[in-house]
Design an enzyme around this catalytic site. Structure first.
Site, PDB file in Angstrom:
ATOM      1  N   TYR A  68     -62.573  21.589 -28.424  1.00  0.00           N
ATOM      2  CA  TYR A  68     -62.023  22.479 -27.264  1.00  0.00           C
ATOM      3  C   TYR A  68     -62.850  22.454 -26.188  1.00  0.00           C
ATOM      4  CZ  TYR A  68     -60.099  26.609 -25.249  1.00  0.00           C
ATOM      5  OH  TYR A  68     -59.468  27.508 -24.345  1.00  0.00           O
TER       6      TYR A  68
ATOM      7  N   THR B  17     -54.060  37.280 -26.779  1.00  0.00           N
ATOM      8  CA  THR B  17     -52.646  36.343 -26.663  1.00  0.00           C
ATOM      9  C   THR B  17     -51.899  36.141 -28.094  1.00  0.00           C
ATOM     10  OG1 THR B  17     -53.680  33.974 -26.668  1.00  0.00           O
ATOM     11  CG2 THR B  17     -53.475  35.234 -24.756  1.00  0.00           C
TER      12      THR B  17
ATOM     13  N   SER C 239     -51.799  33.219 -29.125  1.00  0.00           N
ATOM     14  CA  SER C 239     -52.435  32.129 -30.030  1.00  0.00           C
ATOM     15  C   SER C 239     -53.730  32.748 -30.806  1.00  0.00           C
ATOM     16  CB  SER C 239     -52.805  31.075 -29.306  1.00  0.00           C
ATOM     17  OG  SER C 239     -53.519  31.187 -28.009  1.00  0.00           O
TER      18      SER C 239
ATOM     19  N   ARG D 271     -68.486  39.603 -29.371  1.00  0.00           N
ATOM     20  CA  ARG D 271     -69.240  38.688 -28.460  1.00  0.00           C
ATOM     21  C   ARG D 271     -68.833  38.914 -27.114  1.00  0.00           C
ATOM     22  NH1 ARG D 271     -66.069  32.794 -29.889  1.00  0.00           N
ATOM     23  NH2 ARG D 271     -64.270  33.220 -28.358  1.00  0.00           N
TER      24      ARG D 271
HETATM   25  P1  NAD Z   1     -50.871  30.747 -26.007  1.00  0.00           P
HETATM   26  O1  NAD Z   1     -51.784  29.729 -26.586  1.00  0.00           O
HETATM   27  O2  NAD Z   1     -50.738  31.873 -26.769  1.00  0.00           O
HETATM   28  O3  NAD Z   1     -49.487  29.791 -25.585  1.00  0.00           O
HETATM   29  C1  NAD Z   1     -49.800  28.575 -25.105  1.00  0.00           C
HETATM   30  C2  NAD Z   1     -48.458  28.026 -24.589  1.00  0.00           C
HETATM   31  O4  NAD Z   1     -48.222  26.673 -24.420  1.00  0.00           O
HETATM   32  C3  NAD Z   1     -47.100  28.434 -25.460  1.00  0.00           C
HETATM   33  O5  NAD Z   1     -46.206  29.225 -24.944  1.00  0.00           O
HETATM   34  C4  NAD Z   1     -46.696  27.068 -25.926  1.00  0.00           C
HETATM   35  O6  NAD Z   1     -45.332  27.016 -26.261  1.00  0.00           O
HETATM   36  C5  NAD Z   1     -47.114  26.238 -24.795  1.00  0.00           C
HETATM   37  N1  NAD Z   1     -46.989  24.880 -24.840  1.00  0.00           N
HETATM   38  C6  NAD Z   1     -47.817  24.258 -25.890  1.00  0.00           C
HETATM   39  N2  NAD Z   1     -47.694  22.835 -26.049  1.00  0.00           N
HETATM   40  C7  NAD Z   1     -46.891  22.724 -24.932  1.00  0.00           C
HETATM   41  C8  NAD Z   1     -46.432  21.351 -24.096  1.00  0.00           C
HETATM   42  N3  NAD Z   1     -46.607  20.242 -24.873  1.00  0.00           N
HETATM   43  N4  NAD Z   1     -46.007  21.547 -23.159  1.00  0.00           N
HETATM   44  C9  NAD Z   1     -45.572  22.767 -22.511  1.00  0.00           C
HETATM   45  N5  NAD Z   1     -46.097  24.100 -22.931  1.00  0.00           N
HETATM   46  C10 NAD Z   1     -46.667  23.756 -24.053  1.00  0.00           C
HETATM   47  O7  NAD Z   1     -51.611  31.049 -24.627  1.00  0.00           O
HETATM   48  P2  NAD Z   1     -53.037  31.173 -24.137  1.00  0.00           P
HETATM   49  O8  NAD Z   1     -53.822  31.946 -25.421  1.00  0.00           O
HETATM   50  O9  NAD Z   1     -52.692  32.321 -23.129  1.00  0.00           O
HETATM   51  O10 NAD Z   1     -53.651  30.173 -23.616  1.00  0.00           O
HETATM   52  C11 NAD Z   1     -53.274  29.705 -22.451  1.00  0.00           C
HETATM   53  C12 NAD Z   1     -54.552  28.714 -21.755  1.00  0.00           C
HETATM   54  O11 NAD Z   1     -55.658  29.775 -21.755  1.00  0.00           O
HETATM   55  C13 NAD Z   1     -54.859  27.747 -22.531  1.00  0.00           C
HETATM   56  O12 NAD Z   1     -55.103  26.397 -21.750  1.00  0.00           O
HETATM   57  C14 NAD Z   1     -56.291  28.124 -23.399  1.00  0.00           C
HETATM   58  O13 NAD Z   1     -57.081  27.074 -23.596  1.00  0.00           O
HETATM   59  C15 NAD Z   1     -56.803  29.152 -22.307  1.00  0.00           C
HETATM   60  N6  NAD Z   1     -57.709  30.144 -22.644  1.00  0.00           N
HETATM   61  C16 NAD Z   1     -57.092  30.948 -23.644  1.00  0.00           C
HETATM   62  C17 NAD Z   1     -58.187  32.035 -24.206  1.00  0.00           C
HETATM   63  C18 NAD Z   1     -57.676  32.818 -24.950  1.00  0.00           C
HETATM   64  O14 NAD Z   1     -58.621  33.554 -25.481  1.00  0.00           O
HETATM   65  N7  NAD Z   1     -56.632  33.159 -25.241  1.00  0.00           N
HETATM   66  C19 NAD Z   1     -59.542  31.950 -23.651  1.00  0.00           C
HETATM   67  C20 NAD Z   1     -59.932  30.945 -22.568  1.00  0.00           C
HETATM   68  C21 NAD Z   1     -58.934  30.110 -22.199  1.00  0.00           C
END
Ligand code: NAD
Length: 249
Positions: A151, A186, A188, A209
Site C-alpha cells: 500500500y 469508511t 473499507s 495512533r
Molecule cells: P473505500 O475503500 O471504502 O471505497 C472504495 C471505493 O472504490 C468503493 O466504492 C469501490 O466500489 C470503488 N472501487 C474499487 N475498485 C474500483 C474500480 N476498479 N473502479 C472504480 N471504482 C472502484 O473508500 P475509502 O476508504 O474512502 O478510500 C478511498 C481512497 O482513500 C483510497 O485511495 C484509499 O487508499 C484512500 N485512503 C483511505 C484511508 C482510510 O483510512 N479509509 C486513509 C488514507 C487514504
C-alpha cells in the site's frame, strides 16, 4: 459556491471519501460526474444532489476509461480517489497482489488523467486554471506503518506521479496535488477492522495512533479536496496535503 461553474470528475464515489467529496463538491456548486465500479452505491448517491450525475466506471478497464473520456465535455477538476489497502509485510505480497494494487492505485490514475488531460488543458487555458487531485495517504508514503508494504509503495508512487505532473504542466495552468489522510472511518476501514482476529482491539489500535484521539470522518477530508479543486488553491501545486489529525507532527 466555491466550485460554481466547474465540472468535476470523481472516481470511487460510491462510498467513503470519494462519496463525501462528490457531495461536498456538488454542495459548492460544481457539476459533478461521480463514478464507481459499484452500481448499487452509485445509485444511492444519484438522488442526493441534482448537481451529481453518476456513471458506472471501472478505472482498471482501459477501454471503458477511453470511451468514458470520449463521451464527456472537458472537466475543470478531477479527483482520482480510487485505492485499495493491501495488508501485510513483504513476506505476504505476491506478484499478483503487486500487479493488482499498482493497477488500481497507480495505473488507474495515469489512465484516467491521461484520458481527461486534453479537456483539463482546454479549461485551464479558457479559465486560467484546472486542477487534478490524487488520493495518496500518510501510510507508507509519508510515514512507515507496519503491514503496509505494498500500500505504502503504491501511495509513494502516487506522490511521484503528482509531483512530476505538477512540474510538467505548471506553466499551462494545470495544478496537481495529492491528499494524504490519516485513518478515516469508511466502509473499507470497517471491513479491515472486522477481518482482524480481535476487532475491538484493532479499532483501539487504529484510534491509538491518532494523536487527536479519534479516527477521521470522511467530512474531515472532503474540505481539503474542495479547496484543492477550487480557485482558492490557485498558488498550490505539486504538494502532498496531510489531513492526518497530527500523526506526522
Ligand atoms: P473505500 O475503500 O471504502 O471505497 C472504495 C471505493 O472504490 C468503493 O466504492 C469501490 O466500489 C470503488 N472501487 C474499487 N475498485 C474500483 C474500480 N476498479 N473502479 C472504480 N471504482 C472502484 O473508500 P475509502 O476508504 O474512502 O478510500 C478511498 C481512497 O482513500 C483510497 O485511495 C484509499 O487508499 C484512500 N485512503 C483511505 C484511508 C482510510 O483510512 N479509509 C486513509 C488514507 C487514504
Amino acid at each position: 459556491m466555491r466550485l460554481s461553474g466547474k465540472r468535476v470528475f470523481v472516481s470511487a464515489a460510491g462510498q467513503g471519501i470519494g462519496r463525501a467529496s462528490a457531495l461536498a463538491c456538488a454542495a459548492e456548486g460544481a457539476e459533478v460526474v461521480a463514478t464507481d465500479v459499484n452500481r448499487d452505491t452509485l445509485a444511492s448517491l444519484a438522488g442526493e444532489n441534482p448537481n451529481i450525475t453518476t456513471v458506472q466506471l471501472d478505472v482498471t478497464d482501459a477501454a471503458a476509461v477511453e470511451s468514458f473520456a470520449a463521451s464527456q465535455v472537458p472537466f475543470d477538476g478531477i479527483f482520482n480517489c480510487v485505492g485499495f489497502v493491501h495488508n501485510g509485510t513483504i513476506r505476504d505480497v505476491t506478484d499478483a497482489d503487486w500487479d493488482f494494487s499498482f493497477d488500481l492505485n497507480v495505473r488507474s490514475m495515469f489512465r484516467v488523467t491521461k484520458s481527461l488531460l486534453p479537456g483539463l488543458l482546454e479549461r485551464a487555458e479558457a479559465t486560467g486554471g484546472a486542477s487534478v487531485v490524487n488520493m495518496a495517504s500518510m501510510a507508507g508514503s509519508i510515514k512507515g506503518f507496519p503491514n503496509r508494504l505494498l500500500y505504502g509503495t503504491t501511495k509513494a508512487a502516487v506522490i511521484g506521479f503528482t509531483k512530476a505532473m505538477a512540474a510538467d504542466f505548471v506553466k499551462q495552468g494545470l495544478r496537481v496535488n495529492a491528499v494524504c489522510p490519516g485513518t478515516v472511518d469508511t466502509p473499507s476501514l470497517r471491513g479491515r477492522i472486522a477481518a482482524s482476529p480481535d476487532p475491538v482491539q484493532a479499532e483501539k489500535d487504529f484510534v491509538a495512533r491518532q494523536p487527536m484521539g479519534r479516527l477521521a470522518t470522511v467530512e474531515d477530508i472532503a474540505p481539503m479536496v474542495v479547496f484543492l479543486l477550487s480557485d482558492e488553491s490557485r498558488f498550490v501545486s505539486g504538494q502532498t496535503m496531510l489531513v492526518d489529525g497530527g500523526v506526522t507532527i
